[in-house]
Design an enzyme around this catalytic site. Structure first.
Site, mmCIF file in Angstrom:
data_model
loop_
_atom_site.group_PDB
_atom_site.id
_atom_site.type_symbol
_atom_site.label_atom_id
_atom_site.label_comp_id
_atom_site.label_asym_id
_atom_site.label_seq_id
_atom_site.Cartn_x
_atom_site.Cartn_y
_atom_site.Cartn_z
ATOM 1 N N ASP A 394 0.860 -1.175 0.000
ATOM 2 C CA ASP A 394 0.000 0.000 0.000
ATOM 3 C C ASP A 394 0.905 1.237 0.000
ATOM 4 O OD1 ASP A 394 -2.309 1.619 0.359
ATOM 5 O OD2 ASP A 394 -1.911 1.682 2.504
ATOM 6 N N LYS A 395 0.350 2.378 -0.334
ATOM 7 C CA LYS A 395 1.154 3.606 -0.317
ATOM 8 C C LYS A 395 0.904 4.410 0.953
ATOM 9 C CE LYS A 395 0.062 7.446 -2.305
ATOM 10 N NZ LYS A 395 0.301 8.431 -1.227
ATOM 11 N N GLY A 674 -4.948 3.673 -3.787
ATOM 12 C CA GLY A 674 -6.191 4.296 -4.228
ATOM 13 C C GLY A 674 -5.998 5.714 -4.724
ATOM 14 N N ASP A 811 -1.307 -0.953 6.055
ATOM 15 C CA ASP A 811 -1.567 -0.454 7.410
ATOM 16 C C ASP A 811 -3.042 -0.231 7.702
ATOM 17 O OD1 ASP A 811 -1.849 1.821 5.705
ATOM 18 O OD2 ASP A 811 -1.621 3.113 7.452
ATOM 19 N N ASN A 814 -8.416 -1.355 4.429
ATOM 20 C CA ASN A 814 -8.534 -1.643 3.000
ATOM 21 C C ASN A 814 -7.419 -2.540 2.484
ATOM 22 O OD1 ASN A 814 -6.641 0.401 3.433
ATOM 23 N ND2 ASN A 814 -6.940 1.286 1.416
#
Length: 1177
Positions: A394-395, A674, A811, A814
């Site tokens: 994830d970012k 996202g 983290d 989602n």
């Protein structure tokens, strides 16, 4: 009735009942509130636990052997040789299970007997939790645990707000707010009104969805919608609320907490799967050996044994040679069973547990700012950490800090946030805007563009409307314990940042109720009526509120992703949209997170019709979400664009360096986010995922399946259009069979960026194959605007088509599906709560710790497990096959070579601790070298240290050693006499000599396999040999024979045999013949085909001047980061304290005449960036 059966709806009817407690009637039978997490009771423990343990193939196999040993005709070993290890393993596992279940019983008892106040006969009476029933009204006070799943009726706080902590449910420690219906809030704490409460609740059947609840309350003829915001779930804790009352909806096992306590998916490592295959191979090999020996017995009995029955009579019931061979087959199954020892599985679990503790104890993965250590949440996947090929990250919150700061914005076509000089050039200033004129401003808020403040203070209408939207369109809850001291409780950091920005610019969100929002606008308090909230979700990617101003104006305010909102704008906004898009691209180019904001004025007649239909949809029990979604789509049209927001989310410390290091370890990193494309790409460049040295960065943004297919193929692999393409041919041939795509090499270094819209097409049908082929040839893949489901689908796609181990790290909630899908899931305990951590296999606080988890702990765990398995299989083949060779000299009579006690203790005592010592402490290189040379990680990805070929080599080495260990003692004992002329060529002396040779040989072998010697290793190896000789001399003593004559028949063998020089000479010869070929092979292999660790160790030991070069390289990097001032003040101290410098100076003083970066081969200087490869070549 049919409708109710289909939905499995629970109906709870409440009415007053004078003589007893509140009466509840339900459409289905409801359990009480007691819970049971324990598995056993006093009577069922033994049968159930044994049943579970014998479901394991290994335990069932050894039980089968035990049954065979109880058959006199085929029993060739004493029963205790199998019973002792089997009972020991079952007892250890049983005691562990019993302790765990006892603790569960204690926990259940403690929880079920907690007190709670229940409304009975118009009075509050204390009851145990277990006695609470569906339909009861209960009272909870501050810091109480919520007893069951409750419908909140009223509370002590204004507007019946109730603050809860949901740490036990989702791990999040930030407070959440629940709010009762206004119609039930009127009940307050009036016990008479609560007793007379008469309503009907219809709701969905019990389920495990923590964030969703669908139901209705019918009261006095009116129907009210119930959702998750009005529910208090079991597992929550009441905070900052003096008291509240709730109606029990679900109790006991029906509560959402208990519904979520099911078993999670069990993950197995690739080594586990390989071991299962190898065990089957070993079983087949065991069967083959037993068959050969059985046939040999049949032939021998037919040719010789038949004629010597006077001396060697056949067993009772044996009347033919073939039947004798059949019985011998099973006898040899018993004897040779040690080729798959039961202790293998126990040892594997101990090793994994020990290596898990190393992760928990690693101080270099401890984050002191929030007191978060690294944690191995599972103990079964450690070695898999040393084989990772793909990382899916994830970012937000993973690569970045997820601490949001309002940085810039665009209002009515004008960009704010940057400061320009008179010539129009952007300038950097450090002076913050002064918000002292606003007494409610947040002093921590920082903004540098004064022009926006001026626009707001000059009553600029678009600016006012912009910040009014930010202060109204959200789900934030305010806390104001002291006058003017506002604290916002936000579900996401983004919302908190936007509301805080509006607060500082003069639009202060002050309070909210279920029907109103209070905002202080430029010092004037205004109360807006909140008429509807159109919720955000991952499909809509926007949220809206409909409010009525004090002046009576109806307005819809909306904020969301630009790709979504642009499709909903009124055509008159086209020119403004173009200007705003330019600003959005600028913001995204700087790595900022963007949102578009818009509004719409509503007509009264239309709104009244819409709100009526909205109420019908919100109170529907069937298809509620679909009906509401249609209504949201209807009203969110023809919006008027206001502008856009830009929020900064800075990178975490060490992210670029970590990604660069992992890339050197041949690990490919995919970022699934996202965020919009420009933001994701900019972050990609910031953290060294993308760089200018790449041949190209391809962007896939097709809007149809054909467009996506053409872009995927033409970008990287135009030949994949051809029918002659090998993978296309393979795909056609194996349409039903899963295919594994081989690694394909691109003619350069490429990056791939794909949007969520295009990804949706790429994940369909045959396009998924093209996506995997193209993406896996790229060094970096960034998927932007993706949903949580798409994240999991991408991970599953790589697992499906690539023979590679995957890791997912995130983290937030989602990321949970992605974390659960990957082979290894890593959770970061960040700003978005703990849901990712609770679903993960490993967790820590910062992304940079990932390199240590993989390159140090993962690599060590993998190497240790591989060494353990190689040695374990070797020592057991060497041990067992001596019986096989002995069969040819004993008439295939299933006579054992060794003493039965030696067979029993070989794996449990004599050889268990040395291999555990190696498997828990061994290091080929230390942690600093593992981090400095990421290329050392590559062999694990390629599974080079333990595979089928390596297993065959271990098997051949074991066969060779068994030949030596049988024939050398056999030849040495054949017709041998002692120095006094007495014979020692007897079976017992031969057995003792063979087992002594075996134990010393395998002890020398473990010494050769050990790379890192510790006191523990020395103690275990020498201690095991000492224990062997101590036990041997004790068991073969006169005293043991006199006490237990039948059990210890080897009287005097030890002192008679081991006192002879020729015996020790034969033992030494056996050791030499077993060990010298191994030493020679390893020497030649290290010289001719060294592994990466061989190269590092060789250069580390032979060329110590490289250490000093590396220290100077670090100084150069530090100088580059910190400037000349650091050179003047910090280098002397660094030189004095650096362990690399100290060691380098100690080892290289006599070799290195200067401080230049000398080439280890002697030819000139070495550039710092070349130091890594200089050790490996």
């Amino acid at each position: 009735e049919t409708f109710l059966n289909q939905l499995k709806i629970i109906i709870i009817t409440m009415s007053y009942s004078a003589p007893g407690r509140t009466y509840s009637s339900c459409s289905v039978v409801q359990p009480n509130n007691s819970i049971k997490t324990s598995k056993y009771n006093f009577f069922t423990f033994l049968p159930l636990n044994l049943f579970e343990q014998f479901q394991r193939i290994a335990n069932a196999y050894f039980l089968f052997l035990l049954i065979l040993q109880l058959i006199p005709q085929i029993s060739s070993l004493a029963w205790f040789t199998t019973v002792v290890p089997l009972v020991l393993v079952l007892a250890v596992s049983g005691v562990k299970d019993a302790i765990d279940d006892f603790n569960r019983h204690k926990s259940d008892k403690h929880v079920n007997n907690r007190p709670v106040q229940v409304l009975i006969n118009g009075m509050l009476k204390e009851q145990k939790w277990m006695n609470v029933q569906v339909g009861d009204i209960i009272k909870l006070e501050n810091n109480n645990f919520v007893t069951a799943d409750l419908l909140l009726l009223s509370s002590s706080e204004p507007h019946s707000l109730t603050y809860i902590e949901t740490a036990e449910l989702d791990g999040e420690t930030n407070l959440k707010v629940k709010q009762a219906l206004t119609v039930t809030a009127e009940l307050g704490e009036d016990l008479q009104k609560l007793t007379e409460f008469n309503g009907e609740v219809r709701c969905e059947a019990p389920n495990n969805k923590l964030d969703k609840f669908t139901g209705t309350l019918t009261l006095r003829g009116e129907k009210y919608a119930l959702d998750n915001e009005k529910m208090l779930l079991r597992g929550c804790t009441i905070r900052n609320t003096e008291w509240c009352f709730g109606l029990v909806i679900y109790a006991g096992p029906d509560t959402k907490l208990m519904q979520n306590s099911g078993k999670t998916t069990f993950k197995r490592t690739s080594i586990d799967r390989l071991m299962n295959v190898l065990v089957l191979v070993i079983f087949a090999f065991l069967g083959l050996m037993c068959l050969i020996l059985a046939i040999g017995n049949g032939i021998w009995e037919h040719d010789k044994g038949y004629y010597f029955q006077v001396y060697l009579p056949w067993a009772e019931g044996v009347n033919s040679a073939s039947y004798s061979g059949f019985l011998m087959f099973w006898s040899y199954v018993i004897i040779l069973n040690t080729v798959v020892p039961i202790s293998l599985y126990v040892s594997v679990e101990i090793i994994r547990l020990g290596n898990s503790f190393y992760i928990d104890w690693d101080r270099k993965m401890y984050y002191p700012l929030n007191d978060t250590p690294a944690q191995a949440r599972t103990t079964t996947l450690n070695e898999e950490l040393g084989q990772i090929r793909y990382i899916f990250s994830d970012k937000t919150g993973t690569l970045t800090q997820n601490i949001m700061c309002f940085n810039k914005c665009s209002i009515n076509g004008k960009s704010y946030g940057d400061v320009y000089d008179m010539s129009g050039q952007r300038i950097e200033i450090n002076e913050k805007v002064d918000f002292s004129y606003n007494p409610l401003a947040d002093p921590k808020f920082a903004f540098y563009d004064r022009s926006l403040v001026e626009a707001v203070r000059l009553n600029d209408v678009p600016a006012h409307r912009f910040f009014r939207l930010l202060s109204l369109c959200h789900t934030v809850m305010p806390e104001e314990k002291k006058e003017g001291n506002l604290v916002y409780q936000a579900q996401s950091p983004d919302e908190g940042a936007l509301v805080t920005a509006a607060r500082n610019f003069g639009f202060v969100f002050r309070a909210r109720t279920p029907e109103t929002i209070t905002v202080v606008e430029m010092g004037e308090t205004k109360i807006y009526k909140l008429l509807a909230i159109l919720d955000f979700n991952n499909v809509r990617k926007r949220m809206s509120v409909i409010v009525r101003s004090p002046e009576g104006d109806l307005t819809l305010y909306c904020k969301g992703a630009d790709t979504i909102l642009y499709e909903l704008l009124h055509p008159s906004c086209n020119s403004l949209k173009e200007e705003t898009t330019e600003h959005l691209n600028e913001f995204a180019g700087e790595g900022l997170r963007t949102l578009v904001v818009a509004y719409k004025s509503l007509e009264e007649d239309y709104f009244q019709d819409w709100i009526r239909r909205h109420h019908e949809a919100s109170t529907a029990l069937e298809g509620r979400e679909e009906k509401l979604s249609e209504l949201y789509e209807e009203i969110e049209k023809d919006l008027m664009l206001l502008g856009a927001t830009a929020i900064e989310d800075k990178l975490q410390d060490g992210v670029p360096q970590t990604i660069e290091t992992l890339a050197k370890a041949n690990i490919k990193i995919w970022v699934l986010t996202g965020d919009k494309q420009e933001t994701a790409m900019n972050i990609g460049y910031s953290c060294n995922l993308l760089n200018d040295d790449m041949e190209d960065v391809f962007v896939i943004e097709g809007s149809t399946s054909d467009d996506v297919l053409n872009e995927l193929r033409k970008k990287m692999k135009p030949d994949s259009f051809l029918d002659s393409d090998e993978i296309n041919i393979q795909f056609e041939k194996s349409s039903k069979k899963q295919i594994i795509i081989p690694d394909e090499q691109a003619n350069g270094v490429y990056g791939l960026v794909i949007t969520g819209h295009s990804l949706a097409y790429a994940l369909e049908g045959n396009l998924e194959l093209e996506l995997v082929r193209t993406a896996c040839m790229c060094k970096v893949v960034i998927c932007c605007r993706v949903t949580p489901l798409q994240k999991a689908q991408v991970v599953e796609l790589v697992k499906k088509y690539k023979k590679a181990v995957t890791l997912a790290i995130g983290d937030g909630a989602n990321d949970v599906s992605m974390i659960k899908t990957a082979h290894i899931g890593v959770g970061i305990s960040g700003q978005e709560g703990m849901q990712a951590v609770l679903s993960s296999d490993f967790s820590f606080a910062q992304f940079r710790y990932l390199q240590r988890l993989l390159l140090v702990h993962g690599r060590w765990s993998y190497i240790r497990m591989c060494k353990f398995l190689k040695y374990f299989f070797y020592k057991n083949f060497a041990f067992t096959l001596v019986h096989f060779w002995y069969g040819f000299f004993s008439g295939f009579s299933a006579q054992t070579v060794y003493d039965e006690w030696f067979i029993t203790l070989y794996n449990l005592v004599y050889t268990s601790l040395p291999v555990l010592g190696m498997s828990l402490f061994d290091q080929d290189v230390d942690d600093r070298w593992s981090m400095l040379f990421p290329q050392l990680y590559v062999p694990g990805q390629q599974n080079l240290y333990f595979n089928k070929v390596v297993f065959v080599k271990c098997m051949l080495q074991g066969i060779y050693s068994s030949l030596i260990l049988f024939f050398i003692p056999y030849g040495a004992m054949y017709n041998t006499v002692r120095s006094d002329g007495k014979a020692i060529a007897d079976y017992q002396s031969f057995a003792l000599m063979a087992q002594t040779c075996l134990l010393i040989v395998v002890s020398v072998q473990i010494g050769l396999d050990t790379s890192y010697w510790t006191v523990v290793n020395q103690f275990f190896i020498w201690g095991s040999l000492s224990v062997y000789f101590a036990i041997t001399f004790t068991m073969y003593s006169d005293g043991m024979y006199l006490i237990f004559t039948a059990s210890f028949p080897f009287i005097g063998t030890a002192r008679n045999t081991l006192s002879q020089p020729n015996v020790w000479l034969a033992i030494f010869l056996s050791i030499a013949l077993c060990v010298l070929p191994v030493v020679g092979f390893r020497f030649l292999k290290a010289q001719l085909k060294p592994t990466p660790s061989d190269k590092v160790r060789r250069n580390y030991l032979i060329k110590p001047e490289i250490l000093l070069s590396m220290a100077w390289a670090r100084w150069g990097a530090a100088l580059h980061r910190r400037g000349v001032g650091f050179l003047l003040s910090g280098v002397p101290q660094l030189a004095a304290n650096s362990p690399d410098v100290q060691r380098g100076q100690e080892l290289a003083t006599a070799i290195v005449p200067s401080k230049k970066h000398r080439n280890p081969s002697g030819g000139g200087s070495v550039e710092p960036q070349a130091l890594n490869t200089s050790l490996l070549h």
